[in-house]
Structures are given as structure tokens and as C-alpha cells.
Design a protein around this motif. Sequence first.
Motif, PDB file in Angstrom:
ATOM      1  N   VAL A 131      12.109   1.593  -7.912  1.00  0.00           N
ATOM      2  CA  VAL A 131      12.911   2.592  -8.621  1.00  0.00           C
ATOM      3  C   VAL A 131      11.951   3.538  -9.328  1.00  0.00           C
ATOM      4  O   VAL A 131      10.945   3.101  -9.894  1.00  0.00           O
ATOM      5  N   TYR A 132      12.281   4.817  -9.298  1.00  0.00           N
ATOM      6  CA  TYR A 132      11.414   5.846  -9.861  1.00  0.00           C
ATOM      7  C   TYR A 132      12.107   6.569 -11.016  1.00  0.00           C
ATOM      8  O   TYR A 132      13.331   6.665 -11.065  1.00  0.00           O
ATOM      9  N   LEU A 133      11.277   7.096 -11.903  1.00  0.00           N
ATOM     10  CA  LEU A 133      11.784   7.962 -12.966  1.00  0.00           C
ATOM     11  C   LEU A 133      10.904   9.206 -12.990  1.00  0.00           C
ATOM     12  O   LEU A 133       9.759   9.147 -13.425  1.00  0.00           O
ATOM     13  N   GLN A 134      11.453  10.299 -12.472  1.00  0.00           N
ATOM     14  CA  GLN A 134      10.755  11.576 -12.501  1.00  0.00           C
ATOM     15  C   GLN A 134      11.050  12.246 -13.829  1.00  0.00           C
ATOM     16  O   GLN A 134      12.211  12.492 -14.160  1.00  0.00           O
ATOM     17  N   MET A 135       9.997  12.539 -14.583  1.00  0.00           N
ATOM     18  CA  MET A 135      10.147  13.111 -15.926  1.00  0.00           C
ATOM     19  C   MET A 135       9.521  14.497 -15.943  1.00  0.00           C
ATOM     20  O   MET A 135       8.313  14.636 -15.715  1.00  0.00           O
ATOM     21  N   ASN A 136      10.328  15.501 -16.202  1.00  0.00           N
ATOM     22  CA  ASN A 136       9.869  16.889 -16.251  1.00  0.00           C
ATOM     23  C   ASN A 136      10.050  17.459 -17.648  1.00  0.00           C
ATOM     24  O   ASN A 136      10.787  16.904 -18.461  1.00  0.00           O
ATOM     25  N   SER A 137       9.375  18.558 -17.897  1.00  0.00           N
ATOM     26  CA  SER A 137       9.480  19.251 -19.191  1.00  0.00           C
ATOM     27  C   SER A 137       9.309  18.275 -20.349  1.00  0.00           C
ATOM     28  O   SER A 137      10.092  18.253 -21.302  1.00  0.00           O
ATOM     29  N   LEU A 138       8.260  17.472 -20.257  1.00  0.00           N
ATOM     30  CA  LEU A 138       8.049  16.433 -21.255  1.00  0.00           C
ATOM     31  C   LEU A 138       7.761  17.032 -22.621  1.00  0.00           C
ATOM     32  O   LEU A 138       7.098  18.077 -22.746  1.00  0.00           O
ATOM     33  N   GLU A 139       8.278  16.331 -23.630  1.00  0.00           N
ATOM     34  CA  GLU A 139       8.119  16.744 -25.013  1.00  0.00           C
ATOM     35  C   GLU A 139       7.380  15.654 -25.780  1.00  0.00           C
ATOM     36  O   GLU A 139       7.348  14.489 -25.345  1.00  0.00           O
ATOM     37  N   THR A 140       6.796  16.020 -26.906  1.00  0.00           N
ATOM     38  CA  THR A 140       6.068  15.016 -27.694  1.00  0.00           C
ATOM     39  C   THR A 140       6.982  13.857 -28.085  1.00  0.00           C
ATOM     40  O   THR A 140       6.521  12.716 -28.190  1.00  0.00           O
ATOM     41  N   GLU A 141       8.278  14.147 -28.250  1.00  0.00           N
ATOM     42  CA  GLU A 141       9.241  13.095 -28.610  1.00  0.00           C
ATOM     43  C   GLU A 141       9.479  12.089 -27.489  1.00  0.00           C
ATOM     44  O   GLU A 141      10.104  11.057 -27.702  1.00  0.00           O
ATOM     45  N   ASP A 142       9.001  12.401 -26.298  1.00  0.00           N
ATOM     46  CA  ASP A 142       9.131  11.466 -25.171  1.00  0.00           C
ATOM     47  C   ASP A 142       8.035  10.403 -25.180  1.00  0.00           C
ATOM     48  O   ASP A 142       8.055   9.493 -24.337  1.00  0.00           O
ATOM     49  N   THR A 143       7.081  10.528 -26.075  1.00  0.00           N
ATOM     50  CA  THR A 143       6.021   9.527 -26.184  1.00  0.00           C
ATOM     51  C   THR A 143       6.619   8.164 -26.522  1.00  0.00           C
ATOM     52  O   THR A 143       7.341   8.017 -27.512  1.00  0.00           O
ATOM     53  N   ALA A 144       6.338   7.176 -25.666  1.00  0.00           N
ATOM     54  CA  ALA A 144       6.923   5.848 -25.828  1.00  0.00           C
ATOM     55  C   ALA A 144       6.358   4.924 -24.762  1.00  0.00           C
ATOM     56  O   ALA A 144       5.715   5.372 -23.812  1.00  0.00           O
ATOM     57  N   VAL A 145       6.642   3.645 -24.918  1.00  0.00           N
ATOM     58  CA  VAL A 145       6.445   2.696 -23.833  1.00  0.00           C
ATOM     59  C   VAL A 145       7.748   2.658 -23.041  1.00  0.00           C
ATOM     60  O   VAL A 145       8.825   2.468 -23.611  1.00  0.00           O
ATOM     61  N   TYR A 146       7.634   2.867 -21.749  1.00  0.00           N
ATOM     62  CA  TYR A 146       8.801   2.885 -20.875  1.00  0.00           C
ATOM     63  C   TYR A 146       8.899   1.549 -20.145  1.00  0.00           C
ATOM     64  O   TYR A 146       7.949   1.122 -19.490  1.00  0.00           O
ATOM     65  N   TYR A 147      10.071   0.926 -20.265  1.00  0.00           N
ATOM     66  CA  TYR A 147      10.303  -0.388 -19.684  1.00  0.00           C
ATOM     67  C   TYR A 147      11.348  -0.298 -18.575  1.00  0.00           C
ATOM     68  O   TYR A 147      12.418   0.292 -18.763  1.00  0.00           O
ATOM     69  N   CYS A 148      11.039  -0.912 -17.471  1.00  0.00           N
ATOM     70  CA  CYS A 148      11.999  -1.043 -16.382  1.00  0.00           C
ATOM     71  C   CYS A 148      12.774  -2.346 -16.571  1.00  0.00           C
ATOM     72  O   CYS A 148      12.233  -3.326 -17.096  1.00  0.00           O
ATOM     73  N   TYR A 149      14.041  -2.360 -16.143  1.00  0.00           N
ATOM     74  CA  TYR A 149      14.825  -3.588 -16.215  1.00  0.00           C
ATOM     75  C   TYR A 149      15.732  -3.682 -14.999  1.00  0.00           C
ATOM     76  O   TYR A 149      16.035  -2.679 -14.346  1.00  0.00           O
ATOM     77  N   ALA A 150      16.177  -4.907 -14.731  1.00  0.00           N
ATOM     78  CA  ALA A 150      17.106  -5.159 -13.630  1.00  0.00           C
ATOM     79  C   ALA A 150      18.180  -6.126 -14.118  1.00  0.00           C
ATOM     80  O   ALA A 150      17.871  -7.126 -14.757  1.00  0.00           O
ATOM     81  N   ASN A 151      19.438  -5.806 -13.804  1.00  0.00           N
ATOM     82  CA  ASN A 151      20.575  -6.611 -14.248  1.00  0.00           C
ATOM     83  C   ASN A 151      21.269  -7.295 -13.086  1.00  0.00           C
ATOM     84  O   ASN A 151      21.531  -6.667 -12.058  1.00  0.00           O
ATOM     85  N   ILE A 152      21.577  -8.578 -13.287  1.00  0.00           N
ATOM     86  CA  ILE A 152      22.527  -9.291 -12.442  1.00  0.00           C
ATOM     87  C   ILE A 152      23.529  -9.917 -13.393  1.00  0.00           C
ATOM     88  O   ILE A 152      23.161 -10.804 -14.173  1.00  0.00           O
ATOM     89  N   ASN A 153      24.766  -9.474 -13.328  1.00  0.00           N
ATOM     90  CA  ASN A 153      25.802  -9.916 -14.285  1.00  0.00           C
ATOM     91  C   ASN A 153      25.269  -9.713 -15.707  1.00  0.00           C
ATOM     92  O   ASN A 153      24.929  -8.606 -16.087  1.00  0.00           O
ATOM     93  N   THR A 154      25.168 -10.761 -16.479  1.00  0.00           N
ATOM     94  CA  THR A 154      24.697 -10.620 -17.867  1.00  0.00           C
ATOM     95  C   THR A 154      23.205 -10.909 -18.003  1.00  0.00           C
ATOM     96  O   THR A 154      22.668 -10.889 -19.114  1.00  0.00           O
ATOM     97  N   ARG A 155      22.549 -11.172 -16.901  1.00  0.00           N
ATOM     98  CA  ARG A 155      21.128 -11.515 -16.970  1.00  0.00           C
ATOM     99  C   ARG A 155      20.294 -10.265 -16.758  1.00  0.00           C
ATOM    100  O   ARG A 155      20.468  -9.550 -15.769  1.00  0.00           O
TER     101      ARG A 155
END
Length: 115
Positions: A78-102
Motif C-alpha cells: 500500500v502506498y501513500l503519495q504525499m504532495n504539497s507537504l507542509e511543516t505540519e506534516d512532520t511526523a512518524v507515519y505508521y501503516c496498519y492492517a485490520n481484520i475485524n477488530t484486530r
Amino acid sequence: QVQLVESGGGLVQPGGSLKLSCKVSENIANFDNVGWHRQAPGKEREFVANINVDGLTQYAEFLKGRFTISRDQVKNTVYLQMNSLETEDTAVYYCYANINTRRTWGQGTQVTVSS
């Protein structure tokens, strides 16, 4: 146990772009949805975007159309294309996957937007 590995983070100037990748160790079609959260210093983790098993996408309102989530079902990525980045976008980006409640999280990738 499923594993998620993020990559693609780094340092970028305001207005620039980055593309994050999340490699999933299992067939992403097995999951209800896969997506991204982010956590900035001193702030709580917040939702960014996700894509569900049918390919439908959801985005946080604050993104204002700057980010795009997509997937490659052959590569189980899975990809996340990020354009027009701003200083407020500074962060650690975490990927997640859901199956039901897990939910399973990746280890995160740092994105720093600074001049």
C-alpha cells in the motif's frame, strides 16, 4: 503473524513530495482495510487515510486532497503519495492492517518537512 514494513520517509522541503510504501507479509485482500496514521512530536496518533478490500478510500479532512492512498495487490503493498507537504506534516507515519477488530501496526517511518 502478519508483518508490515514501511519505507520511503525522509527529509523534504515545504511544497515537496514523498511516496511512502507499506509492504504487507500476507495477501492484502485478506484484510478489511489497510491504511496510515501519523504521530507528530507531542501529539496523539491520528488517522491519515485507508483503503478497504473493495478499493474504497477514506481520508482525513485536514489533508485537503494533498495525499493519495493506493495499493498494488500483486506486490501486497500500500502506498501513500504525499504532495504539497507542509511543516505540519512532520511526523512518524505508521501503516496498519485490520481484520475485524484486530489491528497490526508497522514500525513507522519518519517524515520531516523542513527548509
